[in-house]
Design an enzyme around this catalytic site. Structure first.
Site, PDB file in Angstrom:
ATOM      1  CB  THR A 322      -0.797  -0.297   1.335  1.00  0.00           C
ATOM      2  OG1 THR A 322      -0.203   0.022   3.071  1.00  0.00           O
ATOM      3  CG2 THR A 322      -1.470  -1.044   0.946  1.00  0.00           C
ATOM      4  CG  ASP A 323       4.330   2.913   2.669  1.00  0.00           C
ATOM      5  OD1 ASP A 323       3.103   3.000   3.423  1.00  0.00           O
ATOM      6  OD2 ASP A 323       5.442   2.563   3.340  1.00  0.00           O
ATOM      7  CB  THR A 343      -4.794  -8.686   3.068  1.00  0.00           C
ATOM      8  OG1 THR A 343      -2.848  -8.695   2.948  1.00  0.00           O
ATOM      9  CG2 THR A 343      -5.195  -8.432   1.389  1.00  0.00           C
ATOM     10  CE  LYS A 356       4.925   8.122   8.157  1.00  0.00           C
ATOM     11  NZ  LYS A 356       6.420   8.086   9.203  1.00  0.00           N
ATOM     12  CG  PHE A 382      -8.137 -10.063   3.555  1.00  0.00           C
ATOM     13  CD1 PHE A 382      -7.818 -10.669   2.443  1.00  0.00           C
ATOM     14  CD2 PHE A 382      -9.265  -9.839   3.952  1.00  0.00           C
ATOM     15  CE1 PHE A 382      -8.211 -10.077   0.854  1.00  0.00           C
ATOM     16  CE2 PHE A 382      -9.483  -9.080   2.100  1.00  0.00           C
ATOM     17  CZ  PHE A 382      -9.256  -9.725   0.662  1.00  0.00           C
TER      18      PHE A 382
END
Length: 595
Positions: A322-323, A343, A356, A382
Site C-alpha cells: 500500500t505504501d 491484508t 505517508k 484476510f
C-alpha cells in the site's frame, strides 16, 4: 519536564541552566514581542512554576538581562494563577503557530480531560490534542485570539478566547483545574455567540449506521476508515458503493502473495457486482519496496489508464504494497485518487491511518510523499491466511501502542495475547477490541497531525532504533519485528531513567517471551543502539525527542539517552536473553528466508 541540571545554549550568547532557567527562556520566547518592547530602565516579571519567577531588565550598561527571583511560599489560588500563566503562554504559542499544539498538550496529565460543556468529553492527551487541533484548524474560524489575560471566574483561574468566523466572534471561557502544575481537567464554555449563528460546539450526533468506523480530517485532507468483514463475498456491493465505481471497471493493485490466494475470490466478486477487474500484481516484500517496483507500477498505471477522477485505484496487500502503490498513485498524472485495503495485521493497526507513501531509496522510505487515500477498508477475514511470523510482526506494533498510549491494550494482550496470535485474530470480541483500540490509538496520536508538522509524537515510540535495524542487511527484519526490539530496548532505557518501574519492565520481558516476540537479534551490540540514536536525532531535526513509557500506558519525551544508559539497558537485556534464548532472533526467521 526538564532535569534540574538541563541547559539550553543560545548560540554565541548565553547558557540557560536548570529547569527554572529553561522555563524562563521558553517564556521569553513566548513573550518575544513584549521583550522586544522593553525600554531602558524597565522590567518584565514572568511567573514560573512553584512560586518562582524571573525578571527581565533592560539597562544602558548591561542591555537585556535575566534575574532569577527565588521561590517563595504561595497559596493554592496564587499557585493556580502561576500555572495558568504558563498555560496561557503555551496557548498563545499554539494560536500563533498551530504546529505547537504538541507543547500545549504536554501541560495536561496523560489522562487529562477536556469537557466541552453539555457536549463532548475528550479524555487522554491524544484526544485533547484532537480537541485543540479541531478548534484551531477545523472550526471554520478565520482567527483565534487570546482576548483576556489570566483571570478568575467564580474564584477559579480562567482564560477567555475569541474565535472569529464569517458569522462573527464567538467568545469561549477555558477553566482548567490544575494538579501539581499539570491540567487534570479543563471545562470549555461558550459564553457569547453571534446573533443568528449556531454555537461553535454543536451537540454530538450519533454516528450514522452507514457511516465510517473512523474518519480523519486535519483541515486539509479527509480519510474514511471502514471496518467490515467479507468485503469480497459474492454480491457484496460495499466497496463498489463507497468507491462510487460507475464505469463498470475496478482497478486493483494487488500484492502477489494475496493474488495467489485470492485471485478467484476477487474475480468472482467483481463479476457478481457487474464490474470488470483490471489487476496489477506487484511484489509486497520489504526488499522489493524499490525504485524498480515503483517504475513498474507507473508503467502498469499507464497500461490500465484510469479515468482521472471516477476510477480510483484500490491497493490490496500489506503495508509495503500500500505504501508503494500509494506513492505511484501520488506521482502518476500528479495524483490520481486511490483507496487501500490492508491484508496484514501490521497494515491494519499501523499503516491504515497515516497518509505517508514511500519507497526505500538510499534509506528506508527515502523517497515519498503525503497522499491520503479516499477510503481505507479493514477486513479481518484476510488475517486467516497470514503467516504466524507476520501476525507476530503486527503484534509488535500493537505492543507499541499499548506501552506508550493505552493500558487497556496492554491488559488485553497480557490476558489474551497468546490465544489471539494462535487464532490469527479471527472472530472473537477480544480480537476486534485489540484491532479497534490499536487504530483508535493511532488516530488519537497522529490523526490531527497527518503531515507530521509537529515532532513530538507518541507513536514514534518503537521507531527510534528500528530504522537503523531495518536498514542493516545483516538482520533482514520485518518492520514489526524491528519495532518490537526497539520497544524493549527503549523500555529498559526508560527503566534506567526511573520512568518505568522495574516490576513493569520485568512484566514486559516475560510477556514478550510468552508471545514469542523478538527482544533482540544476533549481531546487535550496544554500539548498534548508539549509532541508531545518533541517526534518528538527525532525522528528528537535531533533537532526539524520544518517547518513552512512563509508566506503561503513559508517555514522556527525552532529548538525551546517554551511552551509559544504553550500556546498562543492553546488559540487562542480555541477562534476560541468557535465561530465555527464544527471544533472540536469528536471520533464519527473517522475511527474506521465507519464514
Amino acid at each position: 519536564l526538564v532535569a534540574s541540571s538541563g541547559m539550553a545554549t543560545e548560540r554565541g550568547h548565553r547558557v540557560w541552566r536548570g529547569a527554572a532557567a529553561m522555563a524562563a527562556a521558553l517564556r521569553i520566547f513566548a513573550c518575544f514581542n513584549s521583550v522586544q518592547g522593553l525600554s531602558t530602565g524597565s522590567s518584565l516579571q514572568l511567573p514560573l512554576h512553584r512560586g518562582s519567577s524571573t525578571q527581565l531588565r533592560r539597562s544602558s550598561s548591561e542591555g537585556l538581562c535575566m534575574v532569577a527571583v527565588p521561590a517563595r511560599h504561595v497559596g493554592a489560588k496564587e499557585q493556580d494563577s502561576a500555572d495558568l500563566g504558563v498555560f496561557a503562554a503555551a496557548l498563545k504559542l499554539a494560536i500563533d503557530d498551530r504546529r505547537r499544539v504538541d507543547e500545549l498538550v504536554t501541560l495536561f496529565e496523560y489522562n487529562g480531560r477536556v469537557h466541552v460543556e453539555d457536549h463532548e468529553v475528550y479524555t487522554g492527551q491524544g484526544a485533547v490534542k484532537r480537541f485543540f487541533s479541531t478548534m484551531l484548524l477545523d472550526s471554520g474560524s478565520s482567527e483565534v485570539n487570546l482576548c483576556e489575560q489570566p483571570g478568575h471566574s467564580d474564584g477559579m483561574p480562567s482564560l477567555r478566547l475569541t474565535v472569529s468566523s464569517a458569522a462573527g466572534a464567538h467568545e469561549l471561557e477555558l477553566l482548567p483545574h490544575f494538579n501539581g502544575g499539570r491540567i487534570a481537567e479543563m471545562v470549555v464554555s461558550e459564553v457569547s455567540t453571534p446573533a443568528g449563528a449556531a454555537p461553535l460546539f454543536a451537540a454530538v450526533a450519533d454516528v450514522a449506521a452507514d457511516g465510517p468506523q473512523w474518519e480523519t480530517f486535519d483541515g486539509r485532507v479527509r480519510q474514511k476508515i471502514w471496518q467490515e468483514r467479507d468485503l469480497f463475498a459474492p454480491g457484496n456491493p460495499f466497496i463498489k458503493d463507497k468507491m462510487e465505481l460507475s464505469t463498470g471497471r475496478v482497478i486493483m493493485v494487488v500484492d502477489d502473495t494475496v493474488w495467489g490466494l485470492y485471485e478467484e475470490t476477487l474475480q468472482r466478486w467483481a463479476e457478481s457486482v457487474d464490474l470488470r477487474l483490471d489487476a496489477v500484481v506487484a511484489p509486497g516484500n520489504e526488499d522489493r519496496k524499490t525504485l524498480e517496483t515503483f517504475t513498474f507500477l507507473l508503467d502498469e498505471l499507464k497500461r490500465v489508464d484510469p479515468l482521472r477522477r471516477s476510477e480510483p485505484v484500490l491497493a490490496i496487500g500489506g503495508g509495503v504494497l500500500t505504501d508503494t502503490a500509494g506513492f505511484a498513485c501520488a506521482c502518476w498524472r500528479r495524483g490520481i485518487p486511490w483507496c487501500r485495503l490492508p491484508t496484514t495485521l501490521l497494515g491494519m493497526v499501523d499503516a491504515s491511518v497515516g497518509i505517508k507513501v514511500a519507497i526505500n531509496y538510499h534509506r528506508k522510505n527515502g523517497v515519498g510523499h503525503f497522499f491520503s487515500p479516499l477510503h481505507t477498508f479493514i477486513d479481518e477475514s484476510f488475517l486467516a491466511t497470514v503467516s504466524l511470523p507476520d501476525i507476530r510482526s503486527g503484534v509488535g506494533e500493537i505492543m507499541k501502542a499499548a506501552l506508550i498510549h493505552d493500558v487497556r491494550l496492554w491488559e488485553l494482550m497480557v490476558q489474551h495475547g497468546e490465544c489471539l496470535i494462535d487464532a490469527k485474530f479471527q472472530r472473537s470480541a477480544e480480537a476486534s477490541a485489540v484491532i479497534k483500540l490499536s487504530i483508535d490509538a493511532m488516530l488519537e496520536c497522529i490523526g490531527p497531525d497527518l503531515w507530521e508538522e509537529a515532532l513530538l509524537r507518541p507513536m514514534d515510540f518503537g521507531h527510534s532504533f528500528s530504522r537503523t535495524l531495518e536498514a542493516d542487511e545483516r538482520f533482514q527484519l520485518r518492520h514489526g519485528e524491528a519495532v518490537a526490539i526497539d520497544c524493549v530496548m527503549n523500555s529498559l532505557i526508560a527503566e534506567q531513567k526511573g520512568l518505568l518501574p522495574t516490576e513493569q519492565a520485568d512484566e514486559l520481558l516475560q510477556l514478550y517471551a510468552r508471545l514469542q516476540l523478538p527482544c533482540s537479534i544476533q549481531g546487535i551490540t550496544a554500539e548498534t543502539y548508539k549509532k541508531a540514536r545518533d541517526e534518528i536525532t538527525v532525522h528528528r531535526d537535531g533533537l532526539l525527542r524520544a518517547p518513552l513509557p512512563a509508566p506503561i500506558g503513559g508517555c514522556a519525551y527525552v532529548d538525551e539517552i546517554t551511552d551509559e544508559e544504553i550500556e546498562r539497558a543492553f546488559a540487562r537485556l542480555q541477562a534476560f536473553i541468557q535465561e530465555n534464548p527464544q527471544v533472540l532472533w536469528d536471520p533464519s526467521k527473517s522475511f527474506a528466508a521465507g519464514a
